[in-house]
Scaffold this motif. Structure first.
Motif, PDB file in Angstrom:
ATOM      1  N   THR A  61      34.106 -19.641  28.984  1.00  0.00           N
ATOM      2  CA  THR A  61      34.300 -19.876  30.367  1.00  0.00           C
ATOM      3  C   THR A  61      35.910 -20.433  30.301  1.00  0.00           C
ATOM      4  OG1 THR A  61      33.781 -22.598  29.580  1.00  0.00           O
ATOM      5  CG2 THR A  61      32.039 -21.129  30.561  1.00  0.00           C
ATOM      6  N   GLU A  62      36.298 -20.915  29.041  1.00  0.00           N
ATOM      7  CA  GLU A  62      37.886 -21.521  29.145  1.00  0.00           C
ATOM      8  C   GLU A  62      38.481 -20.210  28.982  1.00  0.00           C
ATOM      9  OE1 GLU A  62      38.412 -24.353  25.951  1.00  0.00           O
ATOM     10  OE2 GLU A  62      36.838 -25.594  26.543  1.00  0.00           O
ATOM     11  N   GLU A  63      38.240 -19.202  28.205  1.00  0.00           N
ATOM     12  CA  GLU A  63      39.076 -18.035  28.076  1.00  0.00           C
ATOM     13  C   GLU A  63      39.220 -17.401  29.439  1.00  0.00           C
ATOM     14  OE1 GLU A  63      37.042 -15.917  25.053  1.00  0.00           O
ATOM     15  OE2 GLU A  63      37.398 -17.233  23.548  1.00  0.00           O
ATOM     16  N   LEU A  64      37.972 -17.012  30.047  1.00  0.00           N
ATOM     17  CA  LEU A  64      38.017 -16.602  31.469  1.00  0.00           C
ATOM     18  C   LEU A  64      38.725 -17.080  32.425  1.00  0.00           C
ATOM     19  CD1 LEU A  64      34.291 -15.091  31.342  1.00  0.00           C
ATOM     20  CD2 LEU A  64      36.514 -13.727  31.048  1.00  0.00           C
ATOM     21  N   ALA A  65      38.650 -18.416  32.473  1.00  0.00           N
ATOM     22  CA  ALA A  65      39.524 -19.470  33.474  1.00  0.00           C
ATOM     23  C   ALA A  65      41.032 -19.122  33.114  1.00  0.00           C
ATOM     24  CB  ALA A  65      39.108 -20.819  33.302  1.00  0.00           C
ATOM     25  N   GLN A  75      45.594 -24.862  40.425  1.00  0.00           N
ATOM     26  CA  GLN A  75      45.631 -23.276  41.000  1.00  0.00           C
ATOM     27  C   GLN A  75      44.421 -23.312  41.646  1.00  0.00           C
ATOM     28  OE1 GLN A  75      47.388 -21.772  36.769  1.00  0.00           O
ATOM     29  NE2 GLN A  75      47.119 -20.135  38.284  1.00  0.00           N
ATOM     30  N   GLY A  76      43.415 -24.368  41.752  1.00  0.00           N
ATOM     31  CA  GLY A  76      42.115 -23.977  42.323  1.00  0.00           C
ATOM     32  C   GLY A  76      41.123 -23.439  41.414  1.00  0.00           C
ATOM     33  N   ILE A  77      41.371 -23.519  40.062  1.00  0.00           N
ATOM     34  CA  ILE A  77      40.603 -22.771  39.156  1.00  0.00           C
ATOM     35  C   ILE A  77      40.145 -23.964  38.065  1.00  0.00           C
ATOM     36  CG2 ILE A  77      40.372 -20.978  37.482  1.00  0.00           C
ATOM     37  CD1 ILE A  77      42.752 -19.655  39.045  1.00  0.00           C
ATOM     38  N   GLY A  78      38.797 -23.809  37.679  1.00  0.00           N
ATOM     39  CA  GLY A  78      38.434 -24.778  36.832  1.00  0.00           C
ATOM     40  C   GLY A  78      37.089 -24.200  35.861  1.00  0.00           C
ATOM     41  N   TYR A 125      35.770 -29.908  43.160  1.00  0.00           N
ATOM     42  CA  TYR A 125      34.863 -28.870  43.569  1.00  0.00           C
ATOM     43  C   TYR A 125      34.218 -29.294  44.758  1.00  0.00           C
ATOM     44  CZ  TYR A 125      31.668 -24.911  44.037  1.00  0.00           C
ATOM     45  OH  TYR A 125      30.970 -23.873  44.477  1.00  0.00           O
ATOM     46  N   GLU A 126      33.596 -30.556  44.808  1.00  0.00           N
ATOM     47  CA  GLU A 126      33.162 -30.865  45.996  1.00  0.00           C
ATOM     48  C   GLU A 126      33.937 -31.305  47.172  1.00  0.00           C
ATOM     49  OE1 GLU A 126      29.428 -34.039  45.598  1.00  0.00           O
ATOM     50  OE2 GLU A 126      30.958 -34.480  44.375  1.00  0.00           O
ATOM     51  N   SER A 127      35.272 -31.360  46.823  1.00  0.00           N
ATOM     52  CA  SER A 127      36.297 -31.528  47.901  1.00  0.00           C
ATOM     53  C   SER A 127      36.900 -30.096  48.357  1.00  0.00           C
ATOM     54  CB  SER A 127      37.288 -32.227  47.412  1.00  0.00           C
ATOM     55  OG  SER A 127      36.914 -33.638  47.053  1.00  0.00           O
ATOM     56  N   ARG A 128      36.338 -29.068  47.881  1.00  0.00           N
ATOM     57  CA  ARG A 128      36.870 -27.674  48.320  1.00  0.00           C
ATOM     58  C   ARG A 128      38.256 -27.519  47.670  1.00  0.00           C
ATOM     59  NH1 ARG A 128      35.406 -26.033  54.072  1.00  0.00           N
ATOM     60  NH2 ARG A 128      35.504 -23.755  53.036  1.00  0.00           N
ATOM     61  N   LEU A 179      38.661 -26.668  44.447  1.00  0.00           N
ATOM     62  CA  LEU A 179      38.470 -25.457  43.428  1.00  0.00           C
ATOM     63  C   LEU A 179      37.790 -24.210  44.169  1.00  0.00           C
ATOM     64  CD1 LEU A 179      37.352 -27.537  40.124  1.00  0.00           C
ATOM     65  CD2 LEU A 179      39.706 -26.619  40.811  1.00  0.00           C
ATOM     66  N   TRP A 180      38.349 -22.918  43.735  1.00  0.00           N
ATOM     67  CA  TRP A 180      37.882 -21.811  44.567  1.00  0.00           C
ATOM     68  C   TRP A 180      36.994 -20.833  43.538  1.00  0.00           C
ATOM     69  CZ3 TRP A 180      37.816 -21.358  49.685  1.00  0.00           C
ATOM     70  CH2 TRP A 180      38.404 -22.477  50.363  1.00  0.00           C
ATOM     71  N   VAL A 181      37.216 -21.122  42.244  1.00  0.00           N
ATOM     72  CA  VAL A 181      36.421 -20.329  41.235  1.00  0.00           C
ATOM     73  C   VAL A 181      36.384 -21.185  40.148  1.00  0.00           C
ATOM     74  CG1 VAL A 181      36.524 -18.491  39.724  1.00  0.00           C
ATOM     75  CG2 VAL A 181      37.800 -18.167  41.995  1.00  0.00           C
ATOM     76  N   LEU A 182      35.136 -21.598  39.874  1.00  0.00           N
ATOM     77  CA  LEU A 182      34.789 -22.438  38.739  1.00  0.00           C
ATOM     78  C   LEU A 182      34.013 -21.587  37.641  1.00  0.00           C
ATOM     79  CD1 LEU A 182      34.659 -25.356  37.603  1.00  0.00           C
ATOM     80  CD2 LEU A 182      32.565 -25.727  38.740  1.00  0.00           C
TER      81      LEU A 182
END
Length: 518
Positions: free
Chosen positions: A32-36, A83-86, A104-107, A109-112
């Motif tokens: 998950t960390e590598e792909l993020a 950057q909106g990524i997590g 994420y709840e606050s919109r 983060l666009w890709v988690l």
């Protein structure tokens, strides 16, 4: 649902960029960390005002926990969040998990990128879900996801009030394309109840329930209800098979089984040929049986009839017989299963009586102690009554108790604890020899190093440097230990010295990042 052949997450995100936010499910924390990080090198989803909102949330978190982004690769996460990524997995500290969830709840983060635990019990919908793979390690082997697992995660796609439909994408695994998975919602596996008969279950029933109430508890729980329903369904199928069986039997005439029946004559002729083969002709009785068949065929002439209809009926009866045998086997298994809770109850009760916890409904000191415990009750009770929890140094006690009900990960590295765990191993072996089953004696020395170091004042940085564990793992170990100490505290009302000792150990370890707030 669409299939995407792409290892690079940027390619997948480009395909779904009109359907964000997205949950990207990955079966591995490190992945998950590598792909993020890989996605963060090419994408930035936030406008300047959104970046300010994220930074404000980060600074508020850092104000309370100054070191939160300084450990390991967490500085990368700090940058990615802006950057909106997590990413989200069990190895993150509770503070970081909470921050990621709030963003994420606050919109914001666009890709988690997340593991499957994010889909369990937490309602965080998305416009799109993506699967990096449909294979997972289940603790024993790598296997394809079950329908139930897939739809639990895929079902996060589609936000009420935002999306008309949800989108699901699966990355084709080049190494295992046949295991990508073709999932069918109509084939989702059933969820079955499972009542665990633990020592605490037996003690609680004996303490608070009458015999009639115990019997009702063991025979009328949800799992037993499912089994009774299964019995009814199998019996209904058997009734239908028996009806079909009798219907097919009515096709045969009164000559069935007689030598004049063409089907019976064919059967006898086949038997005769077999007995004349080199394999059987010299066996005792073969010649006599050949002559007997010859006489039977000579004495009765074959009748002229539509024996093809009988042949079809015979094959149908054979198929129905196989189905009936299978259902009878299932029925027998279900009937045995329906009695298992009663058997398990008496088995565990027998163990408790043999160990001197109870006699009938009379409770002794060990029984009263174990009644207040809810994890590995026998093992923890014996640790206490053997004097181990009072005789050893408190940091050693913390290390020993941290190993209760702990199963190390397959790639986990933790140094050996700085004390001799032999007394605990010996106690465990004695209990095994006394007939206590292994599932009531789950213990590992692996977390001993962690709890010992934490008790003696070491922090997360030290433990992260000296083990392969992540923040979330360490916090989990200490918090589980705190909860067990609380249980022992409740159980030690007749032993003030032990109660005072476990309270002091709990006071020392309940600090900093692992502090339990009520």
């Amino acid at each position: 649902m669409e299939r995407v052949a792409a290892e690079n997450p940027s390619i997948a995100i480009e395909a779904v960029q009109d359907h964000l936010p997205a949950l990207y499910f990955v079966f591995g924390r490190a992945r998950t960390e590598e792909l993020a990080a890989e996605l963060g090198r090419e994408w930035d989803f936030l406008f300047p005002d959104e970046k300010e909102m994220v930074l404000k949330a980060i600074l508020e978190t850092e104000k309370e926990h100054p070191e939160i982004f300084q450990r390991g690769h967490r500085r990368v996460l700090r940058k990615l969040l802006q950057q909106g990524i997590g990413y989200h997995h069990a190895g993150l500290s509770p503070v970081l998990k909470n921050l990621v969830e709030r963003l994420y709840e606050s919109r914001l983060l666009w890709v988690l990128f997340c593991t499957e635990t994010f889909a369990a019990g937490v309602n965080f919908p998305a416009a799109t879900t993506l699967f990096h793979s449909c294979r997972k390690w289940d603790g024993k082997e790598f296997r394809t996801l079950m329908n139930r697992e897939f739809f639990q995660m895929a079902g996060r796609a589609g936000r009420r009030g935002f999306d008309r439909v949800g989108h699901v994408y699966i990355r084709i695994d080049d190494k295992f394309p046949e295991q990508t998975g073709f999932f069918d919602e109509s084939q989702v596996e059933s969820v079955y109840g499972r009542l665990t008969i633990s020592p605490n279950t037996v003690l609680s029933l004996l303490k608070w329930k009458t015999d009639e109430e115990i019997d009702r508890f063991l025979t009328q729980n949800f799992s037993a209800y499912q089994e009774r329903r299964a019995q009814r369904e199998i019996n209904q199928l058997l009734e239908e098979l028996n009806r079909q069986y009798e219907q097919v039997k009515s096709i045969f005439c009164e000559l069935r089984g007689e030598a004049s029946c063409p089907l019976q004559r064919r059967k006898l002729i086949r038997e005769q040929k077999r007995l004349r083969s080199s394999k059987y002709k010299n066996r005792p009785g073969s010649r006599e049986r050949i002559e007997e068949i010859k006489q039977i065929l000579a004495n009765q002439q074959s009748q002229r009839c539509l024996h093809e209809v009988c042949a079809d009926a015979r094959d149908r009866l054979e198929a129905l017989g196989y189905q009936r045998a299978g259902l009878l086997g299932q029925l027998n298994a279900v009937q045995q299963q329906s009695q298992k809770y009663i058997h398990e109850y008496h088995f565990v009760k027998g163990i408790l009586e043999n160990l001197g916890y109870i006699k009938g409904r009379e409770f002794f000191a060990r029984g009263n102690f174990a009644l207040e415990l809810h994890v590995q009750e026998i093992f923890v009770t014996e640790l206490a009554f053997a004097g181990i929890l009072e005789d050893l140094a408190p940091e050693q006690v913390a290390g020993i108790l941290a190993g209760v009900d702990y199963i190390p990960g397959r790639r986990e590295f933790v140094p050996a604890p700085p004390y001799d765990p032999t007394p605990v191993h010996e106690l465990r072996e004695e209990l095994l020899a006394a007939g206590v089953p292994p599932q009531f004696l789950v213990w590992s020395s692996a977390p001993g190093f962690v709890a010992h170091a934490w008790y003696t004042g070491q922090g997360l940085d030290y433990l992260l440097e000296n083990t392969s564990l992540q923040e979330g793992d360490i916090v989990s170990i200490i918090r589980r230990l705190i909860d067990l100490l609380r249980q022992i505290d409740d159980a030690s009302h007749s032993n003030p010295s032990l109660r005072e000792r476990v309270r002091e150990i709990r006071r020392v370890i309940d600090r900093d990042e692992v502090a339990v707030v009520f």
